[in-house]
Design an enzyme around this catalytic site. Structure first.
Site, PDB file in Angstrom:
ATOM      1  N   LYS A 248       0.841  -1.188   0.000  1.00 50.99           N
ATOM      2  CA  LYS A 248       0.000   0.000   0.000  1.00 50.99           C
ATOM      3  C   LYS A 248       0.880   1.243   0.000  1.00 50.99           C
ATOM      4  O   LYS A 248       1.852   1.342   0.744  1.00 50.99           O
ATOM      5  CB  LYS A 248      -0.910  -0.010   1.240  1.00 50.99           C
ATOM      6  N   GLU A 336     -18.918  -5.987  11.138  1.00 53.07           N
ATOM      7  CA  GLU A 336     -19.854  -5.189  11.928  1.00 53.07           C
ATOM      8  C   GLU A 336     -20.857  -6.050  12.689  1.00 53.07           C
ATOM      9  O   GLU A 336     -21.171  -5.765  13.855  1.00 53.07           O
ATOM     10  CB  GLU A 336     -20.591  -4.202  11.015  1.00 53.07           C
ATOM     11  N   ARG A 364     -24.976  -2.186   8.457  1.00 56.43           N
ATOM     12  CA  ARG A 364     -24.653  -3.555   8.069  1.00 56.43           C
ATOM     13  C   ARG A 364     -24.891  -4.546   9.217  1.00 56.43           C
ATOM     14  O   ARG A 364     -24.735  -5.751   9.031  1.00 56.43           O
ATOM     15  CB  ARG A 364     -23.195  -3.616   7.598  1.00 56.43           C
TER      16      ARG A 364
END
Length: 594
Positions: A248, A336, A364
Site C-alpha cells: 500500500k 460489523e 450492516r
C-alpha cells in the site's frame, strides 16, 4: 513529471493496442498522475498507489467493459477511473457535481457495480456470472478485486462459500497488503502473512478447500508475472482465485512507511510526499477525538469499560484506549455484525461495552442491533461516528439514515449531542449507570468548544436543553444542527432575533415531552432541524407530538430530503439540503413576515 504515453489512453482499448514492453511506462505515469492529483485535490492515496500495476494488467488482459470488473470498497480505483476515459476530468474527483471517489454505475460503463463499503465484490461478481450463464453467455469473465481486510468479512465468506459450488466464470483477485485503513487483524490475516511470493502457506489452503483453483502468491507490482498468472488461470474452468501481494502506497516512500496516515493524507508535497501542515493549533478538536480521549479517561477510572470497533481504530479515535488498554479495547476487523453481537455477549457478563462504529457501517449490523441487543435490553452503548453529512466521500458514506432506522426499535434510547462537552458528558453518563441500550450519534469534523475537557457531569437521559426563549418562532434542533440554528439566529435583524426561541433536543428517543409540551403552545410556528433523513427522523417524532398536543400553529420540518446526496463539501451539501444557516435564516424570515 509529464505523462505523454498515459495522455494517449482514453479507454482500455487504447491500452490494449500497446506492446507489453510499454506497460511499465504506463504504470509509472499512472502512479505519477495519481500522486499529483491527490497531492493538490486530496482523496484516497495509498490504496490506489498499491494497485497501479494490477489495474494496468487487468484492463490490458481482460476485455472490459464486456468482461466485468468489480472493485471491492472502491477507494483503490483511481487508476481504474483514469484509464477508463475520466483522466481529463479527474481533477473533479470527490468534488461537488464532479466524479465520485468510488466506482459508480451511472458514471461509466466500466464501473460495473457501485461500491463504497467493503466485502461486496464477490457476491456481486458471482451474481453477474450466474446471470451471464442463464443468458447462455459462457465467455464473459467476471473479476472481483478484494483486499485481505475485506475478505475476512462474513459477507465475503458467504460469497466464497456459494461460488465454490458453482461452475461460474468467476475470478477472485486477493489484493494482499496486510492493510485496510488500519493494519488488518485476525486469524486469516495471520494465515495470509505466512505466504510469500511464489510460496503459499504450508498449511492446507483454505481457498482450495472451498473448491477454488488457487494461484499465487504473485508479486502485484510485476506486470509480467501478473499477465502470466492470468494466462495460466484462463486454462482452468470454474471459480479461480489469484493471490497477489502488494504494498500500500507503493511508489511514494512516505506513503509506504506510514500507510495509515497516507490512506487519505490530505494535501501533500507532490515531490517529497511531505504532508502539508494545517493551521490546527488553536482549533477545537474533532468529535471523534473527544470521544476517544474521554473514553480513555473513563476507562482509567472504571475497569469494567470495554470498547470495540470494526476496523476503525484510527478513524473513530479508539486508538487512544487501544494503546493504553490493549486487553480492553479491540479492533475486530471488517465485521460489523460480529462486533455488535460480541458487545451483546460481553454486556450479559456485566461489562460496560462501548461500540465505536460509523453510522453507515452500523447499517450492516441492523439485525444484530434489534435481535441481539435491543430485544434482550442489553446496555450496549453505540458510539455512532460520522452521523449526518460527511462531505467528499459521498452517498455511500453519509450517515443520514441512522435516526430513521433506530427510532423504531424498542428499548433503544438515541442521543445526539450538539457540542463536544455534551458528548463527553453523555459518555460519562452511559459509563455510570445504564440499564438499556443507548445510541450516541455525533458528526464528522470539529466542534466549537476550545475548553471541552471539563469535569465530567451526569446528564439526565431524555432531557432537552432550552437555549433561548422567543415569542413567535420555536426552533427544535438536533445535534450539529444546533450550531447552524445558532448561526442563523445570530445573523438575523434584532427585531426578528427576539421572536425566535431555540431548544437543543439532545435526545431523539425519548423526546423531552415535558419541556416541549410546556414551550410549544407559546409559539405560532415550530421548525425542526436535523442533519438526517426527514423521513423517519426526529421531525416526524415532533410532528407526532404536535398532533397529540393539538397544536394549532404551523410546522416546518427541515432535514435531508428523500434522495441520495452525492459528494461535495459539507457546507455545499448542507446548502443543497437547505439545512445551512443561510437557508434556516431565510425560513425564519419568511415565518416572521406571516
Amino acid at each position: 513529471m509529464e505523462t505523454p504515453l498515459l495522455n494517449t489512453i482514453d479507454s482500455p482499448k487504447d491500452l490494449r493496442q500497446l506492446s507489453t514492453e510499454k506497460l511499465p511506462q504506463i504504470a509509472q505515469e499512472l502512479r505519477r498522475f495519481i500522486i499529483d492529483a491527490v497531492a493538490s485535490k486530496e482523496g484516497h492515496l495509498g490504496a490506489s498507489l498499491g494497485v497501479v500495476e494490477l489495474t494496468v494488467a487487468l484492463h490490458y488482459y481482460f476485455n472490459t467493459p464486456y468482461d466485468q470488473l468489480v472493485w471491492d470498497v472502491g477507494h483503490q480505483a483511481y487508476g481504474h477511473k483514469i484509464l477508463t476515459g475520466r483522466r481529463a476530468i479527474f481533477e473533479t474527483n470527490r468534488q461537488f457535481n464532479g466524479l465520485s471517489g468510488f466506482p459508480k454505475r451511472s458514471e461509466s460503463p466500466y464501473d460495473s457495480f457501485g461500491v463504497g463499503h467493503s466485502s461486496t465484490s464477490i457476491s456481486a461478481a458471482l451474481g453477474m456470472a450466474l446471470a451471464a450463464q442463464l443468458k447462455g453467455d459462457y465467455t464473459k469473465r467476471h473479476v472481483a478485486v478484494i483486499g485481505d481486510a475485506s475478505i475476512a468479512s462474513g459477507m465475503a465468506f458467504e460469497g466464497l462459500n456459494h461460488a465454490g459450488v458453482t461452475p461460474a466464470n468467476l475470478w477472485i483477485i486477493l489484493n494482499d497488503n496486510a492493510m485496510g485503513i488500519d493494519p488488518s487483524v485476525g486469524a486469516l490475516k495471520n494465515y495470509l502473512t505466512k505466504a510469500t511470493v511464489g510460496k503459499k502457506p504450508r498449511q492446507a489452503n483454505i481457498i482450495e478447500a472451498l473448491n477454488f483453483h488457487y494461484t499465487g502468491p504473485v508479486d502485484g507490482h510485476d506486470l509480467s508475472a501478473l499477465l502470466h498468472a492470468f494466462e495460466a488461470m484462463e486454462r482452468v474452468e470454474g471459480p479461480k482465485f489469484l493471490h497477489v501481494i502488494t504494498t500500500k502506497g507503493k511508489g511514494l516512500k512516505p506513503a509506504e512507511l506510514d500507510q495509515v496516515r497516507y490512506h487519505a493524507p490530505g494535501k501533500f508535497d507532490r515531490i517529497t510526499g511531505e504532508i502539508l501542515p494545517k493551521q490546527e493549533a488553536h482549533l477545537p478538536p474533532k468529535f471523534q477525538d473527544v470521544f476517544g480521549l474521554s473514553l480513555l479517561e473513563l476507562a482509567q477510572q472504571n475497569d469494567q469499560i470495554f470498547a470495540i470497533t470494526p476496523a476503525m481504530p484510527t478513524g473513530s479515535s479508539l486508538k487512544y484506549m487501544m494503546q493504553a488498554f490493549p486487553q480492553r479495547a479491540i479492533d475486530v476487523g471488517i465485521a460489523e455484525q460480529h462486533a455488535i453481537t460480541l458487545a451483546a455477549g460481553m454486556a450479559t457478563q456485566g461489562l460496560r461495552v462501548f461500540c465505536a462504529i460509523y453510522s453507515t457501517f452500523l447499517q450492516r449490523a441492523y439485525d444484530q442491533v434489534i435481535h441481539d441487543v435491543a430485544l434482550q435490553n442489553l446496555p450496549v452503548v453505540f458510539c455512532i461516528d460520522r452521523a449526518g453529512l460527511v462531505g467528499e466521500d459521498g452517498a455511500t458514506h453519509h450517515g443520514i439514515f441512522d435516526i430513521a432506522y433506530l427510532r423504531c426499535i424498542p428499548n433503544l434510547q438515541i442521543a445526539a449531542p450538539s457540542n463536544l462537552i455534551d458528548l463527553r458528558n453523555l459518555l460519562f453518563t452511559a459509563s455510570k449507570k445504564l440499564d438499556t441500550p443507548l445510541a450516541i450519534r455525533y458528526p464528522r469534523g470539529r466542534g466549537r468548544e476550545l475548553k471541552w475537557q471539563q469535569a465530567f457531569k451526569t446528564l439526565p437521559l431524555g432531557k432537552a436543553n432550552l437555549l433561548k426563549k422567543g415569542t413567535r418562532i420555536l426552533i427544535l434542533a438536533l445535534g450539529s444542527s444546533v450550531y447552524d440554528a445558532q448561526d442563523a439566529i445570530n445573523n438575523l435583524p434584532e427585531n426578528i432575533q427576539t421572536q425566535v426561541g431555540l431548544i437543543d433536543l439532545r435526545f431523539v428517543k425519548p423526546l423531552d415531552t415535558e419541556l416541549l409540551a410546556q414551550q410549544i403552545p407559546a409559539y405560532q410556528h415550530i421548525i425542526s432541524i436535523e442533519d438526517a433523513s426527514k423521513i423517519g427522523g426526529v421531525g416526524d417524532a415532533i410532528q407526532d407530538l404536535l398532533v397529540q398536543l393539538k397544536y394549532p400553529g404551523s410546522f416546518v420540518k427541515l432535514g435531508i430530503p428523500d434522495m441520495f446526496i452525492e459528494q461535495g463539501s459539507i457546507a455545499e451539501l448542507k446548502t443543497l439540503a437547505k439545512i445551512d444557516a443561510t437557508s434556516i435564516g431565510r425560513q425564519i424570515k419568511a415565518l416572521a413576515k406571516g
